[in-house]
Design an enzyme around this catalytic site. Structure first.
Site, PDB file in Angstrom:
ATOM      1  N   GLU A   1       0.834  -1.207   0.000  1.00 48.29           N
ATOM      2  CA  GLU A   1       0.000   0.000   0.000  1.00 48.29           C
ATOM      3  C   GLU A   1       0.862   1.247   0.000  1.00 48.29           C
ATOM      4  OE1 GLU A   1      -2.474  -0.068   3.493  1.00 48.29           O
ATOM      5  OE2 GLU A   1      -2.957  -2.172   3.191  1.00 48.29           O
TER       6      GLU A   1
ATOM      7  N   CYS B   1       3.075   8.427   1.893  1.00 46.16           N
ATOM      8  CA  CYS B   1       3.566   7.411   2.815  1.00 46.16           C
ATOM      9  C   CYS B   1       3.810   6.135   2.008  1.00 46.16           C
ATOM     10  CB  CYS B   1       2.505   7.181   3.893  1.00 46.16           C
ATOM     11  SG  CYS B   1       2.922   5.842   5.019  1.00 46.16           S
TER      12      CYS B   1
ATOM     13  N   CYS C   1       5.047  -6.087  15.940  1.00 43.19           N
ATOM     14  CA  CYS C   1       4.438  -5.173  16.920  1.00 43.19           C
ATOM     15  C   CYS C   1       2.971  -5.570  17.104  1.00 43.19           C
ATOM     16  CB  CYS C   1       4.546  -3.723  16.451  1.00 43.19           C
ATOM     17  SG  CYS C   1       6.259  -3.232  16.152  1.00 43.19           S
TER      18      CYS C   1
ATOM     19  N   CYS D   1       5.869  -7.619   7.380  1.00 41.50           N
ATOM     20  CA  CYS D   1       6.883  -7.106   8.300  1.00 41.50           C
ATOM     21  C   CYS D   1       7.216  -8.200   9.314  1.00 41.50           C
ATOM     22  CB  CYS D   1       6.350  -5.871   9.026  1.00 41.50           C
ATOM     23  SG  CYS D   1       7.572  -5.093  10.108  1.00 41.50           S
TER      24      CYS D   1
ATOM     25  N   CYS E   1      -2.280   1.165   8.668  1.00 35.63           N
ATOM     26  CA  CYS E   1      -1.404   0.736   7.618  1.00 35.63           C
ATOM     27  C   CYS E   1      -1.376  -0.785   7.515  1.00 35.63           C
ATOM     28  CB  CYS E   1      -0.030   1.257   7.897  1.00 35.63           C
ATOM     29  SG  CYS E   1       0.829   1.314   6.405  1.00 35.63           S
TER      30      CYS E   1
ATOM     31  N   CYS F   1      -0.120  -3.824  15.204  1.00 37.23           N
ATOM     32  CA  CYS F   1       0.085  -3.401  13.811  1.00 37.23           C
ATOM     33  C   CYS F   1      -0.426  -4.452  12.827  1.00 37.23           C
ATOM     34  CB  CYS F   1       1.570  -3.137  13.584  1.00 37.23           C
ATOM     35  SG  CYS F   1       1.965  -2.681  11.901  1.00 37.23           S
TER      36      CYS F   1
HETATM   37  N1  SAH Z   1       8.603  -0.411  10.842  1.00 36.75           N
HETATM   38  C1  SAH Z   1       8.592   1.023  10.964  1.00 36.75           C
HETATM   39  C2  SAH Z   1       7.513   1.665  10.085  1.00 36.75           C
HETATM   40  C3  SAH Z   1       6.180   1.166  10.477  1.00 36.75           C
HETATM   41  S1  SAH Z   1       4.724   2.086  10.352  1.00 36.75           S
HETATM   42  C4  SAH Z   1       8.401   1.413  12.412  1.00 36.75           C
HETATM   43  O1  SAH Z   1       8.219   0.534  13.243  1.00 36.75           O
HETATM   44  O2  SAH Z   1       8.479   2.599  12.708  1.00 36.75           O
HETATM   45  C5  SAH Z   1       4.955   3.646  11.009  1.00 36.75           C
HETATM   46  C6  SAH Z   1       4.332   3.894  12.371  1.00 36.75           C
HETATM   47  O3  SAH Z   1       2.951   3.513  12.448  1.00 36.75           O
HETATM   48  C7  SAH Z   1       5.066   3.150  13.460  1.00 36.75           C
HETATM   49  O4  SAH Z   1       5.323   4.004  14.534  1.00 36.75           O
HETATM   50  C8  SAH Z   1       4.057   2.102  13.829  1.00 36.75           C
HETATM   51  O5  SAH Z   1       4.288   1.648  15.120  1.00 36.75           O
HETATM   52  C9  SAH Z   1       2.737   2.832  13.656  1.00 36.75           C
HETATM   53  N2  SAH Z   1       1.575   1.972  13.595  1.00 36.75           N
HETATM   54  C10 SAH Z   1       1.485   0.718  13.130  1.00 36.75           C
HETATM   55  N3  SAH Z   1       0.237   0.215  13.303  1.00 36.75           N
HETATM   56  C11 SAH Z   1      -0.494   1.184  13.881  1.00 36.75           C
HETATM   57  C12 SAH Z   1      -1.848   1.279  14.320  1.00 36.75           C
HETATM   58  N4  SAH Z   1      -2.702   0.259  14.202  1.00 36.75           N
HETATM   59  N5  SAH Z   1      -2.246   2.445  14.872  1.00 36.75           N
HETATM   60  C13 SAH Z   1      -1.373   3.478  14.997  1.00 36.75           C
HETATM   61  N6  SAH Z   1      -0.110   3.443  14.607  1.00 36.75           N
HETATM   62  C14 SAH Z   1       0.341   2.307  14.061  1.00 36.75           C
END
Ligand code: SAH
Length: 372
Positions: free
Chosen positions: A116, A129, A140, A136, A359, A143
């Site tokens: 995406e 973005c 986390c 990934c 995302c 996510c």
């Molecule tokens: N791998 C990278 C980029 C990931 S996405 C990282 O960890 O930073 C970018 C941001 O969106 C990260 O801070 C991630 O933790 C956050 N993110 C992911 N899923 C989310 C969700 N469901 N709600 C809010 N933020 C989210």
């Protein structure tokens, strides 16, 4: 059914190579070629050197969708290009537009995998973005991107072209002002592709965007942060912290187990010293998990004395997960504690709330639909 063919016993006609139409998927995407490689190809086909810049300008800076639209190129060259190369690395298979004019694209790569990218509109600002991996590996817990693990890294062209495909969607008087590498994947785990894509984005004869307008978000891989600091460019670095101590962070961000917050803080400090850029600390607020006043106090103590900015992100809902964002007053209280302790902080504005906002959610939904 009686009419079905026996797959063991079907005689196939013999085709010569000339009978088989070239599958566009088999062609090499043109932006996989460096400027040098394209120059060599053009030279080998008898074209003068200036054609390289001309073709690349069409591909990178102008808003066209096919070789045929490169109107100042000889028709024969346009045809040769379209016979030998794919115009774009991927196909757009989904397009959502939110009430606030946020646009999200679902892209299908040559091997059928999905990623995406998003365009967000604010007054005087257009932010895109982009993703760096299919899925990934970081895991986390809140996510959507990591729910099925990682499939593969994106190529430099697949990363770079997400910006181009969003650029081509925009009106003539709009231009991209900022890029955030915050889509699917861990950018620093696909370091070489990321760096090549970033240099195409910043190059004068590339997309020409200033490094200070680009932010790379990482889960916090210390060695890679140090390597990134050596780029010689002033890219912004955002680190996803999400918890003020290792015990809680390891619960939320499992890869933390082998890293630890102290190591990340040290690497981030080095990044700041070398590049002069202020580090952004992302903190997703998860109701009842990391959003209590004591967490805010502990976070303030952790970041005290550093050139930092905290970005609070109330969790975006993910349909397969039960975690939620805290209520507004809780978020405000968290923010105020940080500010009171002298830590600059903001709450990230939600964009595209009425489309699959989190995302990786769009890709996940589409994959599930395909499965069912
Ligand atoms: N791998 C990278 C980029 C990931 S996405 C990282 O960890 O930073 C970018 C941001 O969106 C990260 O801070 C991630 O933790 C956050 N993110 C992911 N899923 C989310 C969700 N469901 N709600 C809010 N933020 C989210």
């Amino acid at each position: 059914m009686k009419t079905e063919l026996d797959p063991q016993n079907v005689t196939l006609p013999v085709l010569s190579a000339a009978d088989i139409p070239a599958s566009p998927a088999a062609l090499r995407p043109i932006l996989d070629l460096s400027a040098l490689e394209l120059a060599d190809w053009l030279k080998a086909h008898g074209y003068p050197a200036f054609r390289t810049q001309q073709v690349r300008r069409w591909l990178i800076q102008r808003r066209i969708n096919a070789f045929d639209q490169m109107s100042d190129l000889p028709v024969i060259l346009r045809r040769q290009l379209s016979e030998q190369f794919r115009f774009c690395s991927f196909e757009t298979v989904g397009h959502q537009i939110a009430g606030d004019r946020t646009e999200k694209l679902l892209l299908r790569l040559h091997d059928g995998e999905l990623v995406e990218c998003v365009l967000m509109r604010d007054p005087g600002r257009r932010t895109v973005c982009i993703s760096t991996q299919v899925g990934c590996a970081m895991g986390c817990v809140f996510c959507a991107s990591g729910l099925r693990g990682v499939k593969r890294n994106l190529t430099p062209a697949e990363i770079f072209e997400q910006v181009l495909v969003l650029h081509r969607l925009m009106a003539d008087d709009e231009k991209i002002t900022n890029i955030v590498v915050m889509g699917i994947g861990e950018p620093l785990a696909n370091f070489r592709s990321l760096m090549t894509a970033l240099s195409l984005l910043t190059a004068e004869d590339g997309f020409g965007l200033g490094a200070r307008r680009i932010t790379v978000s990482t889960v916090g891989l210390p060695e890679k942060i140090r390597e990134f600091a050596q780029s010689g460019q002033q890219y912004n670095l955002a680190v996803s912290l999400h918890a003020p101590n290792d015990q809680l962070r390891t619960e939320i961000v499992p890869v933390n187990k082998n890293i630890g917050i102290r190591e990340i803080l040290d690497a981030a400090e080095e990044y700041h010293e070398i590049t002069g850029r202020r580090i952004s600390w992302e903190y997703v607020l998860l109701s009842g998990i990391n959003d209590q006043p004591r967490h805010a106090e502990e976070l303030a103590s952790l970041l005290q004395g550093r050139t930092a900015h905290v970005n609070l992100i109330p969790m975006n809902g993910v349909s397969e997960l039960v975690m939620t964002a805290p209520r507004e007053p809780q978020t405000q209280q968290f923010l105020e504690i940080l500010m009171h302790r002298g830590i600059p902080a903001t709450v990230r504005k939600r964009k595209g709330a009425d489309i699959d906002a989190a995302c990786g959610q769009l890709r996940l939904n589409r994959e599930d639909a395909g499965r069912g």
